[in-house]
Design an enzyme around this catalytic site. Structure first.
Site, PDB file in Angstrom:
ATOM      1  N   HIS A   9     -55.865  18.928  -5.456  1.00 22.00           N
ATOM      2  CA  HIS A   9     -56.248  17.649  -4.473  1.00 22.00           C
ATOM      3  C   HIS A   9     -54.848  17.065  -4.356  1.00 22.00           C
ATOM      4  O   HIS A   9     -54.047  17.086  -5.311  1.00 22.00           O
ATOM      5  CB  HIS A   9     -57.144  16.652  -5.254  1.00 22.00           C
ATOM      6  CG  HIS A   9     -57.486  15.632  -4.248  1.00 22.00           C
ATOM      7  ND1 HIS A   9     -58.219  15.860  -3.030  1.00 22.00           N
ATOM      8  CD2 HIS A   9     -57.276  14.326  -4.427  1.00 22.00           C
ATOM      9  CE1 HIS A   9     -58.585  14.705  -2.475  1.00 22.00           C
ATOM     10  NE2 HIS A   9     -57.933  13.657  -3.336  1.00 22.00           N
ATOM     11  N   CYS A  31     -56.518  18.365   2.418  1.00 18.42           N
ATOM     12  CA  CYS A  31     -56.025  16.914   1.940  1.00 18.42           C
ATOM     13  C   CYS A  31     -54.345  17.162   1.724  1.00 18.42           C
ATOM     14  O   CYS A  31     -53.709  16.123   2.150  1.00 18.42           O
ATOM     15  CB  CYS A  31     -56.606  16.620   0.620  1.00 18.42           C
ATOM     16  SG  CYS A  31     -56.623  17.725  -0.774  1.00 18.42           S
TER      17      CYS A  31
END
Length: 117
Positions: free
Chosen positions: A11, A99
């Site tokens: 992430h 992301c």
């Protein structure tokens, strides 16, 4: 850029200062009919959150390795672009490095987002 090592994926977040990051958070998924196929569309909301709230118990590091190939925008431009995105929804047809592309686009500009693997 903050890279967070989660169990099934990486992430990414963009550090904003004072312990805050901006990142994409999952909101939901829709199915989109494209011709005879149905494809999932993932919905993500941009949030400004505390770094440790986003990291939780995962390991993380600063990862600005792309600075070697790309010149970051000015700090003020990065912050302006990031603040402009807060609370907006984005949709993606693929699951994966969305992301990462998002935060690299904020840091380096639009041209880099197409080059991120």
């Amino acid at each position: 850029l903050i890279e967070i090592d989660r169990p099934r994926h990486k992430h990414w977040a963009l550090y904003m200062g004072d312990g805050y990051v901006i990142n994409l958070t999952p909101v939901g998924k829709q199915l989109l009919k494209v011709g005879i196929r149905t494809v999932p569309v993932f919905i993500r909301k941009v949030k400004k959150q505390r770094l440790m709230e986003v990291v939780q118990n995962n390991s993380w590091c600063v990862n600005n390795e792309s600075d070697r190939c790309h010149r970051p925008l000015t700090l003020m431009e990065i912050i302006w672009r990031a603040k402009d995105c807060i609370d907006k929804d984005f949709t993606y047809r693929g699951f994966g490095s969305n992301c990462e592309r998002f935060v690299k686009n904020l840091r380096y500009g639009d041209a880099v987002s197409d080059q991120v693997s």
